[in-house]
Motif scaffolding. Sequence first.
Motif, short mmCIF file in Angstrom:
data_model
loop_
_atom_site.label_atom_id
_atom_site.label_comp_id
_atom_site.label_asym_id
_atom_site.label_seq_id
_atom_site.Cartn_x
_atom_site.Cartn_y
_atom_site.Cartn_z
N SER A 67 0.83 -1.20 0.00
CA SER A 67 0.00 0.00 0.00
C SER A 67 0.87 1.26 0.00
N LYS A 68 0.27 2.35 -0.46
CA LYS A 68 0.99 3.62 -0.53
C LYS A 68 1.37 4.10 0.87
N LYS A 69 0.52 3.81 1.83
CA LYS A 69 0.79 4.23 3.20
C LYS A 69 2.04 3.54 3.73
N LYS A 70 2.18 2.23 3.44
CA LYS A 70 3.36 1.50 3.89
C LYS A 70 4.61 1.99 3.17
N LEU A 71 4.49 2.26 1.88
CA LEU A 71 5.64 2.78 1.13
C LEU A 71 6.12 4.11 1.71
N LYS A 72 5.16 4.98 2.04
CA LYS A 72 5.50 6.28 2.61
C LYS A 72 6.20 6.12 3.95
N LEU A 76 10.09 7.15 4.99
CA LEU A 76 10.40 8.02 6.12
C LEU A 76 11.43 7.37 7.06
N LYS A 77 11.30 6.04 7.22
CA LYS A 77 12.27 5.34 8.07
C LYS A 77 13.64 5.35 7.43
N PRO A 82 9.56 12.80 1.75
CA PRO A 82 8.42 12.54 0.87
C PRO A 82 8.38 13.53 -0.30
N ALA A 83 7.79 13.11 -1.39
CA ALA A 83 7.80 13.91 -2.61
C ALA A 83 6.98 15.19 -2.48
N GLY A 84 5.94 15.20 -1.67
CA GLY A 84 5.06 16.35 -1.54
C GLY A 84 5.63 17.45 -0.65
N ASP A 85 6.65 17.18 0.10
CA ASP A 85 7.15 18.19 1.06
C ASP A 85 8.25 19.02 0.49
#
Length: 85
Positions: A67-72, A76-77, A82-85
């Motif tokens: 999932s995208k949430k796990k990838l994100k 971070l770890k 992240p691409a949006g920041d």
Amino acid sequence: MADDDMDASAFSRQGTFSTKAPDQGFNPALIVLLVVVGTVLIFIVGNYALFTYARKTLPPRKKKPVSKKKLKRERLKAGVAPAGD
């Protein structure tokens, strides 16, 4: 006495009897044990044969999509921003 009038021929056949019991075949417990052990062995060998056949012929499993949430969270770890920041 009453023992004196016994026939002597009754004692002459005494040595022909055997003290050993006649063979009556297999022990029933042995037959049950052989059937149970044989069934278990056939089950194990059959399962192993099917497992090896399936491993050779079936294609490998597809991995679940991450999932995208796990990838994100993994990025971070790892320290990647992240691409949006």
